[in-house]
Motif scaffolding. Structure first.
Motif, mmCIF file in Angstrom:
data_model
loop_
_atom_site.group_PDB
_atom_site.id
_atom_site.type_symbol
_atom_site.label_atom_id
_atom_site.label_comp_id
_atom_site.label_asym_id
_atom_site.label_seq_id
_atom_site.Cartn_x
_atom_site.Cartn_y
_atom_site.Cartn_z
ATOM 1 N N GLN A 107 0.725 -1.342 -0.075
ATOM 2 C CA GLN A 107 -0.258 -0.061 0.043
ATOM 3 C C GLN A 107 0.834 1.255 0.227
ATOM 4 O OE1 GLN A 107 -2.940 -0.491 -0.545
ATOM 5 N NE2 GLN A 107 -3.561 -2.460 0.200
ATOM 6 N N ILE A 108 2.010 1.172 0.498
ATOM 7 C CA ILE A 108 2.886 2.368 0.737
ATOM 8 C C ILE A 108 3.308 2.572 -0.695
ATOM 9 C CG2 ILE A 108 5.055 3.196 1.377
ATOM 10 C CD1 ILE A 108 4.611 1.934 4.164
ATOM 11 N N ALA A 109 3.813 1.457 -1.585
ATOM 12 C CA ALA A 109 4.103 1.671 -2.994
ATOM 13 C C ALA A 109 3.105 2.092 -3.827
ATOM 14 C CB ALA A 109 4.447 0.258 -3.420
ATOM 15 N N ARG A 110 1.774 1.856 -3.643
ATOM 16 C CA ARG A 110 0.526 2.264 -4.448
ATOM 17 C C ARG A 110 0.598 3.990 -4.110
ATOM 18 N NH1 ARG A 110 -3.676 -2.553 -3.308
ATOM 19 N NH2 ARG A 110 -2.813 -3.632 -5.305
ATOM 20 N N ALA A 111 0.726 4.493 -2.608
ATOM 21 C CA ALA A 111 0.803 5.717 -2.150
ATOM 22 C C ALA A 111 1.832 6.439 -2.823
ATOM 23 C CB ALA A 111 0.771 5.790 -0.802
ATOM 24 N N GLN A 112 3.048 6.032 -2.802
ATOM 25 C CA GLN A 112 4.192 6.727 -3.446
ATOM 26 C C GLN A 112 4.113 6.766 -4.967
ATOM 27 O OE1 GLN A 112 6.613 7.924 -1.950
ATOM 28 N NE2 GLN A 112 6.327 7.254 0.139
ATOM 29 N N LYS A 113 3.479 5.759 -5.746
ATOM 30 C CA LYS A 113 3.201 5.765 -7.096
ATOM 31 C C LYS A 113 2.349 7.208 -7.295
ATOM 32 C CE LYS A 113 1.526 3.218 -11.052
ATOM 33 N NZ LYS A 113 0.905 1.952 -11.510
ATOM 34 N N MET A 114 1.342 7.043 -6.568
ATOM 35 C CA MET A 114 0.320 8.143 -6.754
ATOM 36 C C MET A 114 0.784 9.722 -6.369
ATOM 37 S SD MET A 114 -3.377 8.433 -4.192
ATOM 38 C CE MET A 114 -4.020 6.833 -5.146
ATOM 39 N N MET A 115 1.682 9.703 -5.547
ATOM 40 C CA MET A 115 2.558 10.823 -5.350
ATOM 41 C C MET A 115 3.542 11.428 -6.580
ATOM 42 S SD MET A 115 3.407 11.452 -1.169
ATOM 43 C CE MET A 115 3.986 9.650 -1.015
ATOM 44 N N GLY A 116 3.778 10.424 -7.502
ATOM 45 C CA GLY A 116 4.701 10.459 -8.393
ATOM 46 C C GLY A 116 6.231 10.118 -8.217
ATOM 47 N N ASP A 117 6.351 9.481 -7.195
ATOM 48 C CA ASP A 117 7.652 9.066 -6.711
ATOM 49 C C ASP A 117 8.031 7.694 -7.077
ATOM 50 O OD1 ASP A 117 10.215 8.663 -5.619
ATOM 51 O OD2 ASP A 117 9.604 9.637 -3.620
ATOM 52 N N GLU A 118 8.377 7.507 -8.222
ATOM 53 C CA GLU A 118 8.429 6.277 -9.068
ATOM 54 C C GLU A 118 9.568 5.257 -8.362
ATOM 55 O OE1 GLU A 118 8.102 6.185 -13.268
ATOM 56 O OE2 GLU A 118 6.424 6.747 -13.270
ATOM 57 N N ALA A 119 10.553 5.999 -7.790
ATOM 58 C CA ALA A 119 11.508 5.228 -7.501
ATOM 59 C C ALA A 119 11.406 4.685 -6.187
ATOM 60 C CB ALA A 119 12.838 6.261 -7.370
ATOM 61 N N ILE B 276 -4.547 -10.002 -4.491
ATOM 62 C CA ILE B 276 -3.487 -9.212 -4.371
ATOM 63 C C ILE B 276 -2.333 -9.248 -4.917
ATOM 64 C CG2 ILE B 276 -3.037 -9.375 -2.133
ATOM 65 C CD1 ILE B 276 -3.905 -6.530 -1.604
ATOM 66 N N TYR B 277 -1.934 -10.498 -4.815
ATOM 67 C CA TYR B 277 -0.466 -10.785 -5.228
ATOM 68 C C TYR B 277 -0.197 -10.529 -6.858
ATOM 69 C CZ TYR B 277 4.014 -13.477 -5.826
ATOM 70 O OH TYR B 277 4.966 -13.999 -6.305
ATOM 71 N N ARG B 278 -1.056 -11.059 -7.554
ATOM 72 C CA ARG B 278 -1.304 -10.951 -8.884
ATOM 73 C C ARG B 278 -1.294 -9.521 -9.414
ATOM 74 N NH1 ARG B 278 -5.467 -14.733 -9.279
ATOM 75 N NH2 ARG B 278 -6.851 -13.259 -10.165
ATOM 76 N N GLN B 279 -2.237 -8.685 -8.608
ATOM 77 C CA GLN B 279 -2.232 -7.297 -8.859
ATOM 78 C C GLN B 279 -0.829 -6.426 -8.400
ATOM 79 O OE1 GLN B 279 -5.439 -5.900 -6.250
ATOM 80 N NE2 GLN B 279 -6.904 -7.326 -7.072
ATOM 81 N N ALA B 280 -0.430 -6.882 -7.583
ATOM 82 C CA ALA B 280 0.895 -6.400 -7.046
ATOM 83 C C ALA B 280 2.128 -6.436 -8.300
ATOM 84 C CB ALA B 280 1.276 -6.842 -5.791
ATOM 85 N N LYS B 281 2.180 -7.822 -8.754
ATOM 86 C CA LYS B 281 3.061 -7.945 -9.562
ATOM 87 C C LYS B 281 2.879 -7.295 -10.937
ATOM 88 C CE LYS B 281 2.924 -12.586 -9.816
ATOM 89 N NZ LYS B 281 2.973 -14.030 -10.030
ATOM 90 N N ALA B 282 1.462 -7.230 -11.484
ATOM 91 C CA ALA B 282 1.100 -6.336 -12.545
ATOM 92 C C ALA B 282 1.502 -4.863 -12.347
ATOM 93 C CB ALA B 282 -0.275 -6.658 -12.878
ATOM 94 N N GLU B 283 1.297 -4.269 -11.302
ATOM 95 C CA GLU B 283 1.485 -3.054 -11.136
ATOM 96 C C GLU B 283 3.086 -2.926 -11.199
ATOM 97 O OE1 GLU B 283 -0.315 -2.076 -7.293
ATOM 98 O OE2 GLU B 283 -2.284 -2.706 -8.039
ATOM 99 N N TYR B 284 3.642 -3.650 -10.668
ATOM 100 C CA TYR B 284 5.467 -3.425 -10.564
ATOM 101 C C TYR B 284 5.956 -3.790 -11.941
ATOM 102 C CZ TYR B 284 10.104 -4.381 -9.661
ATOM 103 O OH TYR B 284 11.716 -4.407 -9.268
ATOM 104 N N ALA B 285 5.309 -4.571 -12.537
ATOM 105 C CA ALA B 285 5.795 -4.669 -14.006
ATOM 106 C C ALA B 285 5.562 -3.469 -14.869
ATOM 107 C CB ALA B 285 5.110 -5.868 -14.729
ATOM 108 N N LYS B 286 4.486 -2.955 -14.753
ATOM 109 C CA LYS B 286 3.993 -1.721 -15.390
ATOM 110 C C LYS B 286 4.810 -0.725 -15.040
ATOM 111 C CE LYS B 286 0.001 1.230 -16.539
ATOM 112 N NZ LYS B 286 -1.391 1.260 -16.349
ATOM 113 N N LEU B 287 5.135 -0.570 -13.682
ATOM 114 C CA LEU B 287 6.212 0.775 -13.346
ATOM 115 C C LEU B 287 7.585 0.362 -13.766
ATOM 116 C CD1 LEU B 287 5.890 3.174 -11.570
ATOM 117 C CD2 LEU B 287 6.897 1.577 -9.444
#
Length: 570
Positions: free
Chosen positions: A523-535, A557-568
């Motif tokens: 969830q912190i990863a999603r929040a950081q992505k929302m803020m634009g801090d991709e690193a 939620i594991y499948r979602q996380a892997k897909a989000e990370y791959a896209k990032l």
């Protein structure tokens, strides 16, 4: 003698410990000779010996305070009574006289001198039977203690402390509904009690009947201030502070209890509260001290597993589990292991372990039946979560279990069932501090999330801010902060969301093996992505995926996380 803070009565656990060293069972009668051996080995000062002898048509009561080292009587009282009905009263008077001879100030005697027949009973038989129950209670034979308590209350329905003992036995046996009338009756009779017994009874009433933990805290603070060497009061104070979300203060109190009375139980409590307070070095030092003292208890073994988990010491955890498999209560450790598996996303293995534990648990033990419902809901498998919760609802009778299931229903999308359960508990527990300010707000906030009302969820959680570090007997692990973080994500408030999830990361000891502790990284990863801090987002995704490197591949939620990370990464 226990009603005065002037005297420091040796703890019963210490007495039992010395009896064990003497190769004597805990049921051994403390004759003057045995008591003196206990006194010498604990560096105590005096042994108080009571006697009742036949004196023709009456009885002669004797009370002597004997020096442990020399055996010399330093103070003594002799009184005669005409019949058995006067024995308890005269014994109380003699005890006060002996206290005066031992140097207790008059002001203390005036304040702490409840007549014995009022504080206890004028019935010698009721006292004798109640004491037999207490002896069984204190050595852990709770089922054996209860019939004696009940018989004593038949002999004297006003034997106030026995109601307290009966209620405590029911609580420890997981029969909270039976404890309520016992604690309530004790509370009604509290004016008859000695000062420490009265305060203890008020605490139990507020803590376990009405749930008013703030009132319970006030009573315990008064009890500890008046009787600073009362170990039970400090243990209860630590527990109350933990319930109210003050883990640091709880750890301080239980450390003092362990200093005053070092036993396997107090050390286990010290370690547990130290972990909750993020004092892992202190917890490790206490574990080492417990080992040096040769303390052995199932709770200490669980403390070792919990600490090894937080230190990511896989070898130590495996060693403890291997040792546990030969114990009669091995099913408890299977449950502990299931928590670790679900934390890492290995839900299939967690389910297997829970089933093994259920198959292995004796008929008298609480059968694990609903633990996976909330895990499955948080993992995104709402259908499975609803099915597990619906099945468990048929057998779960205690309030804490129902609160847990209500949150599972809310997180799995069955808001109607969650609302029905929450409203019923609200009506039954209108004064309960944590029900009203932690549990129900969290359930209702989860319902608001399902209704796509994140602002309403945040508003519902407002009462929980004071108590969100609570450790209690239903869901805990900073759940209000986790739900609040999800609400901020729905509002696209990345910075505020990240701050809520960071609370779980910063309090690993308190969150422990709860799956939301791992999910907070995602969830912190999603929040950081929302803020634009991709690193930063990539780092948090990688942290989560490392925790779930062996997770079941079909967890939503594991499948979602892997897909989000791959896209990032792309």
């Amino acid at each position: 003698m226990e009603q005065t803070p002037y005297l420091n009565i040796l703890g019963i656990d210490k007495v039992f410990g010395i009896l064990a060293q003497l190769n004597l069972p805990p049921t051994t009668k403390l004759t003057p000779e045995v008591a003196r051996q206990v006194c010498l080995r604990t560096n105590s000062k005096l042994v108080i010996v009571a006697s009742i002898a036949d004196a023709g048509n009456g009885f002669r009561i004797g009370l002597d305070a004997a020096d442990c080292q020399s055996g010399k009587i330093v103070a003594g009282i002799r009184r005669e009574v005409a019949d058995q009905n006067q024995v308890v009263h005269v014994l109380g008077v003699a005890a006060a006289q002996l206290r005066r001879k031992m140097g207790e100030p008059e002001a203390s005697l005036a304040r702490f001198n409840k007549p014995l027949e009022e504080a206890l009973s004028s019935s010698v038989e009721a006292l004798q039977v109640g004491t037999l129950g207490y002896k069984r209670h204190i050595v852990g034979d709770l089922e054996g203690a209860i019939p004696y308590y009940q018989r004593a209350l038949e002999l004297d329905p006003n034997l106030a402390p026995t109601y307290e003992g009966l209620g405590a036995a029911y609580v420890m046996l997981g029969k909270g509904s039976l404890a309520v009338p016992a604690f309530t009756k004790a509370y009604e009779l509290r004016a008859r009690m000695t000062e420490p017994s009265r305060l203890e009874t008020e605490y139990l009433y507020y803590a376990w009947v009405t749930g008013e933990r703030e009132k319970a805290l006030s009573v315990l603070l008064q009890l500890v201030q008046t009787f600073p060497r009362n170990v039970t009061a400090r243990v209860n104070l630590a527990s109350c502070l933990a319930f109210l979300g003050q883990p640091g203060k709880a750890a301080d109190e239980i450390r003092e209890a362990a200093r005053l009375q070092p036993t396997a139980f107090t050390y286990s409590e010290w370690i547990y509260h130290s972990i909750d307070a993020e004092r892992l070095n202190e917890a490790q030092a206490a574990l080492d001290e417990a080992a040096a003292r040769k303390f052995d208890a199932v709770e200490l073994q669980d403390d070792r597993i919990r600490l090894a988990f937080l230190q990511n010491d896989q070898r130590a955890m495996q060693e403890q589990w291997n040792q546990a498999m030969g114990r009669p209560d091995a099913y408890r450790f299977l449950l502990t292991r299931s928590y670790v598996e679900q934390y890492h996303g290995r839900f299939r293995r967690a389910r297997e372990l829970i089933q093994q534990a259920a198959d292995m648990a004796p008929d008298t033990a609480a059968k694990p039946s609903y633990e996976t419902a909330l895990w499955e809901a948080e993992s995104g498998d709402s259908a499975r979560a609803r099915q597990i919760a619906a099945t468990a609802l048929k057998t779960v009778g205690n309030r804490d279990g129902k609160l847990y299931l209500a949150l599972a229903f809310a997180r799995a999308g069955n808001t109607e069932q969650a609302r029905k359960m929450a409203d019923a508990i609200d009506q039954d527990s209108p004064l309960d501090t944590l029900v009203q300010n932690y549990r129900l707000p969290t359930i209702r906030a989860a319902m608001k999330l399902n209704a796509n009302d994140p602002a309403g969820a945040i508003a519902a959680l407002q009462p929980s801010l004071k108590y969100e570090l609570s450790y209690n007997y239903s869901f805990n692990s900073l759940y209000p902060a986790y739900i609040r973080g999800l609400a901020y994500l729905q509002l696209a408030e990345g910075r505020l969301a990240a701050a809520e999830f960071q609370k779980l990361v910063d309090h690993r000891g308190l969150v422990g093996r709860d799956v939301i502790g791992a999910l907070a990284h995602l969830q912190i990863a999603r929040a950081q992505k929302m803020m634009g801090d991709e690193a930063s987002a990539r780092k948090w995704y990688e942290d989560f995926l490392a925790l779930w490197k062996d997770a079941d591949s079909d967890v939503p939620i594991y499948r979602q996380a892997k897909a989000e990370y791959a896209k990032l990464r792309k």
